[in-house]
Enzyme design. Structure first.
Site, mmCIF file in Angstrom:
data_model
loop_
_atom_site.group_PDB
_atom_site.id
_atom_site.type_symbol
_atom_site.label_atom_id
_atom_site.label_comp_id
_atom_site.label_asym_id
_atom_site.label_seq_id
_atom_site.Cartn_x
_atom_site.Cartn_y
_atom_site.Cartn_z
ATOM 1 N N CYS A 147 -17.108 14.824 89.594
ATOM 2 C CA CYS A 147 -17.205 14.642 88.133
ATOM 3 C C CYS A 147 -18.013 13.206 87.914
ATOM 4 O O CYS A 147 -17.760 12.072 88.305
ATOM 5 C CB CYS A 147 -15.743 14.177 87.802
ATOM 6 N N GLU A 148 -18.879 13.118 87.064
ATOM 7 C CA GLU A 148 -19.788 12.104 86.920
ATOM 8 C C GLU A 148 -19.012 10.966 86.185
ATOM 9 O O GLU A 148 -19.720 9.736 86.181
ATOM 10 C CB GLU A 148 -21.027 12.225 86.133
ATOM 11 N N HIS A 149 -18.081 11.108 85.611
ATOM 12 C CA HIS A 149 -17.214 9.927 84.978
ATOM 13 C C HIS A 149 -16.375 9.489 85.668
ATOM 14 O O HIS A 149 -15.976 8.265 85.588
ATOM 15 C CB HIS A 149 -16.324 10.811 83.859
ATOM 16 N N HIS A 150 -15.625 10.096 86.833
ATOM 17 C CA HIS A 150 -14.768 9.477 87.759
ATOM 18 C C HIS A 150 -15.021 9.271 89.109
ATOM 19 O O HIS A 150 -14.354 8.964 89.740
ATOM 20 C CB HIS A 150 -13.386 9.918 87.509
ATOM 21 N N GLN A 188 -19.243 19.908 83.746
ATOM 22 C CA GLN A 188 -19.052 21.542 83.962
ATOM 23 C C GLN A 188 -20.043 22.045 83.079
ATOM 24 O O GLN A 188 -20.679 22.984 83.408
ATOM 25 C CB GLN A 188 -17.734 22.202 83.862
ATOM 26 N N HIS A 216 -10.585 20.177 87.888
ATOM 27 C CA HIS A 216 -11.069 18.729 87.760
ATOM 28 C C HIS A 216 -10.199 17.881 88.291
ATOM 29 O O HIS A 216 -8.952 17.702 87.666
ATOM 30 C CB HIS A 216 -11.513 18.460 86.297
ATOM 31 N N CYS A 218 -10.078 14.841 88.105
ATOM 32 C CA CYS A 218 -9.788 13.575 87.471
ATOM 33 C C CYS A 218 -8.820 14.165 86.148
ATOM 34 O O CYS A 218 -8.040 13.030 85.642
ATOM 35 C CB CYS A 218 -11.391 13.284 86.532
#
Length: 256
Positions: A147-150, A188, A216, A218
């Site tokens: 995940c590019e956010h977390h 995704q 996910h 996250c």
């Protein structure tokens, strides 16, 4: 006068942002719409404009990291992990953590090894002329991403189907395409679209369908902490989008 100049600058920035949003890692919505006769999901109606010539070969040109880059960046990544350990209240010099920064840095490079690979490396000798026009499906392809956010894992399964137009690809190469794009920092929705667009650009089939079902971490390990939640995304191009019977056949077969 100053307000007028500022307004012009704001308009220019909006146009630049709009242009950059129309591509997905080098793949262009307009080019796929031209090939398949439809616009990508969420992209609106096709403008009918001819895409830039370089867009036609964009799937051949992707590599943003090399093995040499890995070697050069490993010390700085390891140093960053050392800083993280200290920030978490740990002692990087205690026995159990002495090699952790290097292990973590090496692992992160592996988790994102898709940046080192190009689709052309996989498909260059695996596309064949074949008089076959029935649906080809490879389902339940294991997928692991970040995940590019977390910066925590995403994992699940990918289902791919395409309707050949006198050209087929070695079936294992579809799994390799998944591997290249999933081994990057991702969301995704983008991953689903990238896989479908890459197949479209490489084979120019009558249609492509991609469905991803993923968990996910996250969402499971933090935040709402819903253990059994799954996210399902799809991209349908060409006849998979235009023809409900073709789309239903694909969706039925991947669930059988």
């Amino acid at each position: 006068m100053e307000r007028s100049k500022q307004k012009q600058l704001n308009q220019s920035e909006k146009q630049t942002t709009s242009a950059s949003d129309s591509s997905v890692n080098g793949h262009f919505d307009g080019m796929v719409a031209k090939m398949t006769g439809v616009a990508l999901s969420g992209s609106g109606e096709s403008s009918g404009q001819k895409p830039p010539s370089h867009a036609l070969e964009s799937w051949r040109e992707e590599r943003t990291r090399s093995v040499e880059d890995n070697e050069m960046s490993l010390p700085s990544i390891a140093a960053a992990y050392t800083t993280i350990l200290r920030g978490l209240g740990e002692d990087p010099q205690r026995q159990g953590l002495l090699k952790t920064p290097w292990r973590a840095a090496t692992a992160m490079q592996f988790f994102t090894k898709g940046y080192q690979e190009k689709i052309i490396d996989v498909l260059n000798d695996a596309i064949f002329d074949e008089d076959h026009d029935e649906m080809v499906i490879v389902k339940d392809i294991d997928m692991f991403s970040m995940c590019e956010h977390h910066l925590v894992p995403i994992f699940g399964r990918v289902h791919i189907g395409y309707l050949p137009n006198k050209r087929v690809v070695g079936i294992s190469k579809l799994a390799r395409i998944v591997e290249i794009y999933s081994r990057r920092l991702q969301v995704q929705e983008r991953l689903t679209k990238q896989i479908a667009v890459a197949i479209t650009e490489a084979l120019q089939p009558a249609g492509v369908g991609v469905v991803i079902e993923a968990t996910h971490m996250c969402m499971v390990m933090r935040g709402v902490q819903k253990m059994n939640s799954k996210t399902v995304t799809s991209t349908m191009l060409g006849v998979f989008r235009e023809d409900p019977k073709t789309r239903d056949e694909f969706l039925t077969l991947i669930r059988s």
